[in-house]
Design an enzyme around this catalytic site. Structure first.
Site, mmCIF file in Angstrom:
data_model
loop_
_atom_site.group_PDB
_atom_site.id
_atom_site.type_symbol
_atom_site.label_atom_id
_atom_site.label_comp_id
_atom_site.label_asym_id
_atom_site.label_seq_id
_atom_site.Cartn_x
_atom_site.Cartn_y
_atom_site.Cartn_z
ATOM 1 C CD GLU A 103 2.890 2.327 -48.605
ATOM 2 O OE1 GLU A 103 2.039 2.123 -47.716
ATOM 3 O OE2 GLU A 103 2.606 2.358 -49.812
ATOM 4 C CD GLU B 84 1.210 -2.559 -47.907
ATOM 5 O OE1 GLU B 84 2.097 -3.386 -48.200
ATOM 6 O OE2 GLU B 84 1.474 -1.435 -47.443
HETATM 7 C C1 T1G Z 1 -1.473 2.198 -46.647
HETATM 8 C C2 T1G Z 1 -0.647 0.910 -46.509
HETATM 9 O O1 T1G Z 1 -0.030 0.732 -47.806
HETATM 10 C C3 T1G Z 1 -1.453 -0.337 -46.237
HETATM 11 C C4 T1G Z 1 -2.921 -0.159 -46.437
HETATM 12 C C5 T1G Z 1 -1.136 -0.922 -44.842
HETATM 13 O O2 T1G Z 1 -0.310 -0.435 -44.106
HETATM 14 S S1 T1G Z 1 -2.016 -2.331 -44.409
HETATM 15 C C6 T1G Z 1 -1.213 -2.898 -42.943
HETATM 16 C C7 T1G Z 1 0.113 -3.529 -43.203
HETATM 17 N N1 T1G Z 1 0.693 -4.054 -41.965
HETATM 18 C C8 T1G Z 1 0.539 -5.344 -41.608
HETATM 19 O O3 T1G Z 1 -0.027 -6.161 -42.330
HETATM 20 C C9 T1G Z 1 1.128 -5.773 -40.273
HETATM 21 C C10 T1G Z 1 0.219 -6.808 -39.611
HETATM 22 N N2 T1G Z 1 0.682 -7.104 -38.251
HETATM 23 C C11 T1G Z 1 1.668 -8.018 -38.027
HETATM 24 O O4 T1G Z 1 2.282 -8.566 -38.921
HETATM 25 C C12 T1G Z 1 1.955 -8.316 -36.573
HETATM 26 O O5 T1G Z 1 0.892 -7.853 -35.778
HETATM 27 C C13 T1G Z 1 3.257 -7.647 -36.085
HETATM 28 C C14 T1G Z 1 3.195 -6.173 -36.385
HETATM 29 C C15 T1G Z 1 4.465 -8.297 -36.761
HETATM 30 C C16 T1G Z 1 3.342 -7.846 -34.560
HETATM 31 O O6 T1G Z 1 3.206 -9.224 -34.283
HETATM 32 P P1 T1G Z 1 3.114 -9.672 -32.747
HETATM 33 O O7 T1G Z 1 2.957 -11.168 -32.755
HETATM 34 O O8 T1G Z 1 4.239 -9.080 -31.994
HETATM 35 O O9 T1G Z 1 1.776 -9.003 -32.164
HETATM 36 P P2 T1G Z 1 0.277 -9.261 -32.662
HETATM 37 O O10 T1G Z 1 -0.454 -10.019 -31.601
HETATM 38 O O11 T1G Z 1 0.246 -9.821 -34.031
HETATM 39 O O12 T1G Z 1 -0.291 -7.782 -32.725
HETATM 40 C C17 T1G Z 1 -0.389 -7.037 -31.501
HETATM 41 C C18 T1G Z 1 -1.685 -6.240 -31.608
HETATM 42 O O13 T1G Z 1 -1.506 -5.252 -32.670
HETATM 43 C C19 T1G Z 1 -2.576 -5.390 -33.595
HETATM 44 N N3 T1G Z 1 -2.092 -5.037 -34.932
HETATM 45 C C20 T1G Z 1 -0.945 -5.452 -35.518
HETATM 46 N N4 T1G Z 1 -0.818 -4.900 -36.743
HETATM 47 C C21 T1G Z 1 -1.933 -4.124 -36.944
HETATM 48 C C22 T1G Z 1 -2.403 -3.290 -38.013
HETATM 49 N N5 T1G Z 1 -1.690 -3.084 -39.124
HETATM 50 N N6 T1G Z 1 -3.589 -2.661 -37.860
HETATM 51 C C23 T1G Z 1 -4.318 -2.813 -36.722
HETATM 52 N N7 T1G Z 1 -3.926 -3.578 -35.664
HETATM 53 C C24 T1G Z 1 -2.744 -4.210 -35.776
HETATM 54 C C25 T1G Z 1 -3.001 -6.840 -33.501
HETATM 55 O O14 T1G Z 1 -4.327 -6.967 -33.985
HETATM 56 C C26 T1G Z 1 -2.890 -7.084 -32.004
HETATM 57 O O15 T1G Z 1 -4.031 -6.449 -31.405
HETATM 58 P P3 T1G Z 1 -4.823 -7.222 -30.210
HETATM 59 O O16 T1G Z 1 -5.296 -8.554 -30.796
HETATM 60 O O17 T1G Z 1 -3.820 -7.421 -29.101
HETATM 61 O O18 T1G Z 1 -5.968 -6.306 -29.847
#
Ligand code: T1G
Length: 265
Positions: free
Chosen positions: A102, A122
């Site tokens: 976004e 999301e």
């Molecule tokens: C307004 C808007 O419309 C809306 C409301 C939003 O945007 S909602 C949010 C939408 N975004 C997501 O759903 C992406 C979710 N993340 C992933 O799919 C994967 O993380 C990754 C990006 C593909 C990386 O994978 P990875 O295998 O390389 O590493 P990892 O071990 O998974 O992640 C490495 C570290 O990063 C942290 N982390 C990853 N994504 C995060 C996120 N969105 N928020 C907070 N922490 C996050 C994760 O907890 C871990 O932390 P720690 O455990 O080490 O302390």
């Protein structure tokens, strides 16, 4: 949270929130401040937004969502860029997910390395895209593609995203150099002509079917959360607008027009 530098009269705003450049309130505030600084600086002709650590952005910080992220900050960035006269390009490597995509859709342009993946995951989290994705994605990729991306959360490879209209150019080499080169080539183009919010939405198929299928998918997965009720409505409003345009295009004596007129007393 954000690294601001200037190269060749272009402001480079680099997201720096390891490991995956998530957008918490502090990161969003620093991006907003950086964009404003570039806009006010008369020596700056354009802006590149990119990410450190080989990643653009993994979206909003989910950990902050629970205690009420200052979500309006995200929308303020989009509204600000929509009104900028200086072109802003998102230079994407790794992935742009959720609020990260976004953020890229706020920009006037998007370039990406071939290995990039983009998605709006999301709904898989029980949320809805809460930063204008349901407004801008249909305008970039068309209603049908936006429907699929929002309701499935699938990660779209860069080349397919380019074919859809989400990415403007696939690049190789250094993403920042490519971003500076690309955005400098756009300095003479009126940004209001490329602002996604102003674009019309393309679609195919029956709008009734699309809206019914959309609401069914949303009802089955959406668990309710901040703001996104508005996002659902924004997507439905696009469909209603298209339906109105479609009705206007029908000849006045067609049975569909007559039937629809009859129900729209
Ligand atoms: C307004 C808007 O419309 C809306 C409301 C939003 O945007 S909602 C949010 C939408 N975004 C997501 O759903 C992406 C979710 N993340 C992933 O799919 C994967 O993380 C990754 C990006 C593909 C990386 O994978 P990875 O295998 O390389 O590493 P990892 O071990 O998974 O992640 C490495 C570290 O990063 C942290 N982390 C990853 N994504 C995060 C996120 N969105 N928020 C907070 N922490 C996050 C994760 O907890 C871990 O932390 P720690 O455990 O080490 O302390």
């Amino acid at each position: 949270m954000m690294d601001y530098s200037i190269r060749d009269q272009v402001a480079v705003i680099k997201l720096d929130n390891p490991p995956v450049n998530v957008l918490g309130s502090a990161a969003l505030t620093s991006i907003y401040d950086g964009i404003g600084k570039a806009d006010r600086d008369p020596s700056i002709k354009a802006v590149v937004i990119c990410g450190k650590n080989g990643i653009f952005c993994a979206g909003v910080d989910i950990k902050e969502l629970d205690n009420g992220l200052h979500a309006p900050w995200i929308k303020h960035i989009g509204d600000f860029i929509d009104n900028m006269k200086k072109p802003v390009v998102a230079a994407i490597e790794g992935f742009a997910l959720g609020g990260g995509l976004e953020l890229a859709l706020f920009c006037h342009y998007r370039i990406a390395l071939k290995t990039v993946r983009v998605s709006l995951p999301e709904l898989q989290l029980g949320l809805m895209p809460g930063a204008g994705g349901t407004i801008r994605l249909p305008r970039a990729a068309g209603l049908n593609n936006a429907f699929d991306i929002i309701t499935t959360g699938n990660r779209i490879p860069a080349e397919k995203a380019a074919m859809m209209g989400i990415i403007d150019q696939i690049v190789t080499g250094d993403i920042i150099e490519e971003g500076i080169k690309f955005v400098k080539s756009k300095c003479n183009i009126d940004t209001s002509l490329v602002c996604l919010r102003m674009k019309t939405v393309k679609y195919s198929g029956d709008l009734d079917d699309i809206s019914e299928a959309f609401m069914t998918k949303v009802k089955s997965k959406f668990k309710g959360a901040i703001a996104p009720i508005v996002s659902i409505l924004e997507f439905v409003i696009i469909i209603l607008d298209l339906y109105y345009v479609h009705l206007q295009s029908l000849s006045k004596n067609s049975p569909t027009y007559t039937r629809a007129k009859g129900t729209c007393k």
